[in-house]
Scaffold this motif. Structure first.
Motif, PDB file in Angstrom:
ATOM      1  N   TYR A  13      37.711  72.607 -60.428  1.00  0.00           N
ATOM      2  CA  TYR A  13      38.015  71.142 -60.414  1.00  0.00           C
ATOM      3  C   TYR A  13      39.005  70.895 -59.417  1.00  0.00           C
ATOM      4  O   TYR A  13      38.501  69.660 -58.657  1.00  0.00           O
ATOM      5  N   TRP A  14      40.034  71.409 -58.923  1.00  0.00           N
ATOM      6  CA  TRP A  14      40.634  71.070 -57.719  1.00  0.00           C
ATOM      7  C   TRP A  14      39.986  71.011 -56.306  1.00  0.00           C
ATOM      8  O   TRP A  14      40.452  70.472 -55.462  1.00  0.00           O
ATOM      9  N   SER A  15      39.458  72.141 -56.212  1.00  0.00           N
ATOM     10  CA  SER A  15      38.424  72.221 -55.150  1.00  0.00           C
ATOM     11  C   SER A  15      37.492  70.964 -54.900  1.00  0.00           C
ATOM     12  O   SER A  15      36.796  70.615 -53.774  1.00  0.00           O
ATOM     13  N   ASP A  16      36.991  70.343 -56.203  1.00  0.00           N
ATOM     14  CA  ASP A  16      35.997  69.075 -55.969  1.00  0.00           C
ATOM     15  C   ASP A  16      36.983  67.800 -55.766  1.00  0.00           C
ATOM     16  O   ASP A  16      36.644  66.606 -55.992  1.00  0.00           O
ATOM     17  N   THR A  17      38.572  68.014 -55.615  1.00  0.00           N
ATOM     18  CA  THR A  17      39.263  66.887 -55.765  1.00  0.00           C
ATOM     19  C   THR A  17      39.708  66.414 -54.278  1.00  0.00           C
ATOM     20  O   THR A  17      40.072  67.149 -53.505  1.00  0.00           O
ATOM     21  N   THR A  18      39.553  65.211 -54.162  1.00  0.00           N
ATOM     22  CA  THR A  18      40.008  64.729 -52.735  1.00  0.00           C
ATOM     23  C   THR A  18      41.274  63.653 -52.969  1.00  0.00           C
ATOM     24  O   THR A  18      41.782  63.396 -54.012  1.00  0.00           O
ATOM     25  N   ASP A  19      41.599  62.952 -51.811  1.00  0.00           N
ATOM     26  CA  ASP A  19      42.865  62.306 -52.025  1.00  0.00           C
ATOM     27  C   ASP A  19      42.306  60.584 -52.298  1.00  0.00           C
ATOM     28  O   ASP A  19      43.257  59.922 -52.555  1.00  0.00           O
TER      29      ASP A  19
END
Length: 241
Positions: A13-19
């Motif tokens: 999940y967090w690896s797929d999260t951007t700003d």
């Protein structure tokens, strides 16, 4: 589910999260998140103890906590989430560390380093299965020690109907929540009495309680912000009373 499974889905999940704004469904601004919770319930926490933000993710709430407590540790099972948190603006007295809350030895080691601590536990337990919830609360009790207290914000039973409403409004999972489900995270509202029973198994009892909401990043078709109903508890050692 195993601890390794939870670590993987949250790393994914967090690896797929951007700003990009709005990606993280529960990413409340601190003034309507942790700061509001502290305004209402912070008097029950010993200000001389360190505070551990459980499931800190990318660190938004932990940074706000660092302005209220001398030593704050944001912990998460996901190294990817912690990498985002560590890349943010540094704050005095704030650190981030990996913690698998289901690992009793890891919780014991953190307690040995910090001593008794207060905890902020925001929307963590509802995405664990039953066995993992029991293990997680045992880990929380280990971190609290004899003097700490846990400020726990969890989805209330009313959240189930609210999510049904959101799905109807968007003809399926709304943005933000769709990302959560795509990565295999399975939120499930706790039923009435579940939290107090869980914490009682670890020798903890409510000191204070109330109702609240999680301000999400989702705007409804009418322009309002989606507000997910929560129950809020402060737990301490049952022997206190």
């Amino acid at each position: 589910m195993s601890a390794a499974h939870y670590a993987k889905i949250w790393d994914d999940y967090w690896s797929d999260t951007t700003d990009e704004p709005g990606q993280v469904f529960w990413d409340s601004r601190p003034e309507v998140g942790v700061l509001d919770d502290l305004h209402r319930f912070g008097a029950h926490l010993d200000p001389h103890l360190p505070l551990v933000d459980i499931g800190c993710g990318h660190g938004t709430q932990a940074r706000a906590l660092a302005g209220r407590f001398a030593h704050v540790v944001g912990v998460d099972v996901s190294e990817a989430g912690l990498a985002i948190a560590r890349a943010g603006e540094p704050r005095p007295g704030l650190e981030f560390a990996r913690l698998d809350l289901l690992d009793a030895a890891a919780a014991q080691a953190l307690h040995a380093r910090l001593g008794d601590a207060n905890l902020y536990v925001r929307a963590v337990l509802h995405q664990l299965d039953d066995a993992a919830r029991v293990a997680a609360v045992a880990g929380l009790a280990q971190l609290l020690g004899a003097r700490g207290r846990a400020l726990v914000v969890e989805l209330s039973p009313a959240a189930e109907a609210y999510f049904e409403y959101l799905f109807a409004e968007f003809a399926g999972p709304p943005p933000g929540l769709r990302r959560v489900l795509r990565h295999g995270i399975q939120p499930a509202a706790l039923q009435r009495g579940d939290l107090t029973r869980l914490f009682a198994l670890a020798g903890l009892a409510p000191v204070a309680q109330g109702k609240g909401v999680i301000h999400t990043t989702l705007n409804l078709p009418g322009g309002q912000v989606a507000l997910v109903p929560t129950d809020i508890f402060v737990f301490g050692r049952a022997s206190e009373g």
